[in-house]
Design a protein around this motif. Structure first.
Motif, PDB file in Angstrom:
ATOM      1  N   THR A 176      -3.874  55.967  38.126  1.00 41.02           N
ATOM      2  CA  THR A 176      -3.411  54.961  37.069  1.00 41.02           C
ATOM      3  C   THR A 176      -3.106  55.536  35.242  1.00 41.02           C
ATOM      4  O   THR A 176      -2.089  54.998  34.692  1.00 41.02           O
ATOM      5  CB  THR A 176      -4.289  53.684  37.036  1.00 41.02           C
ATOM      6  OG1 THR A 176      -3.936  52.657  38.149  1.00 41.02           O
ATOM      7  CG2 THR A 176      -3.560  52.585  35.714  1.00 41.02           C
ATOM      8  N   ALA A 177      -4.483  56.463  35.624  1.00 44.28           N
ATOM      9  CA  ALA A 177      -4.520  56.411  33.781  1.00 44.28           C
ATOM     10  C   ALA A 177      -3.431  57.330  33.495  1.00 44.28           C
ATOM     11  O   ALA A 177      -2.909  57.242  32.583  1.00 44.28           O
ATOM     12  CB  ALA A 177      -5.717  57.035  33.491  1.00 44.28           C
ATOM     13  N   SER A 178      -3.144  58.231  34.538  1.00 43.06           N
ATOM     14  CA  SER A 178      -2.043  59.083  34.469  1.00 43.06           C
ATOM     15  C   SER A 178      -0.636  58.093  34.259  1.00 43.06           C
ATOM     16  O   SER A 178       0.553  59.320  33.644  1.00 43.06           O
ATOM     17  CB  SER A 178      -2.061  60.582  35.403  1.00 43.06           C
ATOM     18  OG  SER A 178      -3.264  61.392  35.469  1.00 43.06           O
ATOM     19  N   ARG A 179      -0.227  57.782  35.388  1.00 44.71           N
ATOM     20  CA  ARG A 179       0.899  57.364  34.943  1.00 44.71           C
ATOM     21  C   ARG A 179       1.539  56.512  33.737  1.00 44.71           C
ATOM     22  O   ARG A 179       2.297  56.351  33.367  1.00 44.71           O
ATOM     23  CB  ARG A 179       1.503  56.584  36.172  1.00 44.71           C
ATOM     24  CG  ARG A 179       1.298  57.284  37.499  1.00 44.71           C
ATOM     25  CD  ARG A 179       1.564  57.168  38.638  1.00 44.71           C
ATOM     26  NE  ARG A 179       1.184  57.405  40.129  1.00 44.71           N
ATOM     27  CZ  ARG A 179       1.488  56.695  41.377  1.00 44.71           C
ATOM     28  NH1 ARG A 179       1.229  55.415  41.183  1.00 44.71           N
ATOM     29  NH2 ARG A 179       1.757  57.494  42.453  1.00 44.71           N
ATOM     30  N   ALA A 180      -0.483  56.343  33.046  1.00 43.46           N
ATOM     31  CA  ALA A 180       0.210  55.275  32.053  1.00 43.46           C
ATOM     32  C   ALA A 180       0.083  55.645  30.718  1.00 43.46           C
ATOM     33  O   ALA A 180       0.383  55.097  29.900  1.00 43.46           O
ATOM     34  CB  ALA A 180      -0.948  53.941  31.719  1.00 43.46           C
ATOM     35  N   GLY A 181      -0.083  57.380  31.003  1.00 43.52           N
ATOM     36  CA  GLY A 181       0.335  58.285  29.612  1.00 43.52           C
ATOM     37  C   GLY A 181      -1.385  58.701  29.188  1.00 43.52           C
ATOM     38  O   GLY A 181      -1.592  58.386  28.180  1.00 43.52           O
ATOM     39  N   MET A 182      -2.303  57.891  29.869  1.00 42.47           N
ATOM     40  CA  MET A 182      -3.801  57.562  28.895  1.00 42.47           C
ATOM     41  C   MET A 182      -4.456  59.044  30.254  1.00 42.47           C
ATOM     42  O   MET A 182      -4.117  59.384  30.567  1.00 42.47           O
ATOM     43  CB  MET A 182      -4.333  56.272  29.166  1.00 42.47           C
ATOM     44  CG  MET A 182      -3.364  54.636  29.074  1.00 42.47           C
ATOM     45  SD  MET A 182      -3.963  53.280  29.391  1.00 42.47           S
ATOM     46  CE  MET A 182      -3.090  52.183  28.840  1.00 42.47           C
ATOM     47  N   PRO A 184      -2.252  51.659  41.728  1.00 38.16           N
ATOM     48  CA  PRO A 184      -1.928  52.939  40.502  1.00 38.16           C
ATOM     49  C   PRO A 184      -1.282  52.256  39.581  1.00 38.16           C
ATOM     50  O   PRO A 184      -0.465  53.245  39.057  1.00 38.16           O
ATOM     51  CB  PRO A 184      -2.285  54.001  41.118  1.00 38.16           C
ATOM     52  CG  PRO A 184      -1.490  54.113  43.056  1.00 38.16           C
ATOM     53  CD  PRO A 184      -2.509  52.161  43.136  1.00 38.16           C
ATOM     54  N   ASP A 185      -0.125  51.925  40.032  1.00 36.82           N
ATOM     55  CA  ASP A 185       0.979  50.532  38.919  1.00 36.82           C
ATOM     56  C   ASP A 185       0.142  50.716  37.667  1.00 36.82           C
ATOM     57  O   ASP A 185      -0.614  49.877  37.522  1.00 36.82           O
ATOM     58  CB  ASP A 185       1.970  49.688  39.417  1.00 36.82           C
ATOM     59  CG  ASP A 185       3.111  48.947  38.443  1.00 36.82           C
ATOM     60  OD1 ASP A 185       2.954  49.092  37.975  1.00 36.82           O
ATOM     61  OD2 ASP A 185       3.999  49.507  39.885  1.00 36.82           O
ATOM     62  N   PRO A 186       1.586  51.317  36.756  1.00 40.76           N
ATOM     63  CA  PRO A 186       0.578  51.382  35.546  1.00 40.76           C
ATOM     64  C   PRO A 186       0.868  50.366  34.727  1.00 40.76           C
ATOM     65  O   PRO A 186       0.893  50.275  33.399  1.00 40.76           O
ATOM     66  CB  PRO A 186       1.456  52.907  34.348  1.00 40.76           C
ATOM     67  CG  PRO A 186       2.951  52.736  35.547  1.00 40.76           C
ATOM     68  CD  PRO A 186       2.259  51.886  36.796  1.00 40.76           C
ATOM     69  N   ALA A 187       1.251  49.313  34.973  1.00 44.04           N
ATOM     70  CA  ALA A 187       1.994  48.113  34.573  1.00 44.04           C
ATOM     71  C   ALA A 187       1.483  47.252  33.916  1.00 44.04           C
ATOM     72  O   ALA A 187       0.738  47.039  32.790  1.00 44.04           O
ATOM     73  CB  ALA A 187       2.828  46.895  35.663  1.00 44.04           C
TER      74      ALA A 187
END
Length: 220
Positions: free
Chosen positions: A176-182, A145-148
Motif C-alpha cells: 500500500t505504501a509503495s503504491r501510494a508513493g509513501m 493494498p489498493d492505494p486509494a
C-alpha cells in the motif's frame, strides 16, 4: 528525508487485537460446525478484511458466497459484543504517539478492518490521542493494498505522499505504501514475519515503537 505525517495500520501495528478476532472467528466457525484455528494460524488469516477472513478460515472448497454471507453476519454480530475483551495498544505505543503529538506531526489510521470497528478501536482504545483521519474499510474505498485509501488520507492531511511515513505490520501495508508513493516502514511486533515485510517492499524495519521515534528524529 523529513516526514510531515504518519499513517498507521491498526491491527498488529498500534493495537494487539488478534486474540479477540480469532476468538470471535472460532466461536462463529464452531457454531456452524467448521474447524477452528489457533492464534498463530490466525496471524495469516487476518489483514484482508472481514469477508476474506471468513473465506480463508473455511475448509478448502466449502466457501460459497452464500455461506460467507451467513458467517460474516454472525461474525459482525459476535465481534460487536466482544471486540474489546483483550485488545489493547502494544507496549511503547503510548510513548511513541505522545512524541508525535509533541512534534505537532499529523497522524492517521488506515485499516482493512470494517470502518465501524476501526472507529470504535480508535475512539476507545486510543482515546488519549487525536488522529487527523481514521479510516476503515467501507464500500466506497477498496481494500489495501489498493492505494486509494492512503491517497485520500494524504489529501485530507494536506501533504504529498512522498512526505508521509506509512507504518504497518504486513506485506499488504508495505505494498500500500509503495503504491501510494509513501515510505514503507515495517514493524516486527505485529502479526506477520520479517521475511514478508521485506519481500513486499519495507525500506526500514523496527523492533519497538521507540525506534519509530528514533527514525523520525534521524530523518529531520
Amino acid at each position: 528525508m523529513p516526514f510531515n505525517a504518519v499513517i498507521f495500520d491498526l491491527d498488529g501495528t498500534l493495537l494487539d487485537t488478534l486474540e479477540d478476532i480469532v476468538n470471535t472467528l472460532n466461536a462463529v466457525l464452531e457454531s456452524h460446525r467448521y474447524p477452528t484455528h489457533s492464534l498463530d494460524e490466525g496471524r495469516f488469516l487476518v489483514g484482508h478484511g472481514l469477508r476474506e477472513l471468513v473465506r480463508k478460515a473455511l475448509p478448502e472448497n466449502t466457501a460459497t458466497e452464500t455461506l460467507i454471507d451467513t458467517l460474516l453476519a454472525d461474525l459482525m454480530d459476535h465481534y460487536s459484543r466482544n471486540w474489546n475483551r483483550n485488545s489493547k495498544p502494544y507496549e511503547g505505543i503510548a510513548d511513541m504517539l505522545d512524541d508525535l503529538d509533541r512534534r505537532g506531526m499529523k497522524k492517521a489510521i488506515l485499516s482493512n478492518k470494517a470502518d465501524r470497528f476501526t472507529q470504535l478501536c480508535a475512539s476507545e482504545l486510543l482515546a488519549e490521542w487525536s488522529f487527523d483521519a481514521v479510516m476503515g474499510h467501507h464500500d466506497a474505498i477498496p481494500h489495501k493494498p489498493d492505494p486509494a485509501g492512503a491517497l485520500l488520507i494524504a489529501a485530507k492531511l494536506g501533504h504529498k505522499p512522498e512526505d508521509i511515513l506509512y507504518v504497518g505490520d504486513s506485506g499488504i501495508d508495505m505494498l500500500t505504501a509503495s503504491r501510494a508513493g509513501m515510505y514503507p516502514l515495517g514493524v516486527l511486533w505485529g502479526f506477520r514475519p520479517e521475511k514478508e515485510l521485506l519481500e513486499f517492499g519495507a525500506k526500514t524495519l523496527v523492533k519497538t515503537p521507540a525506534e519509530i521515534t528514533a527514525f523520525l528524529e534521524a530523518a529531520r
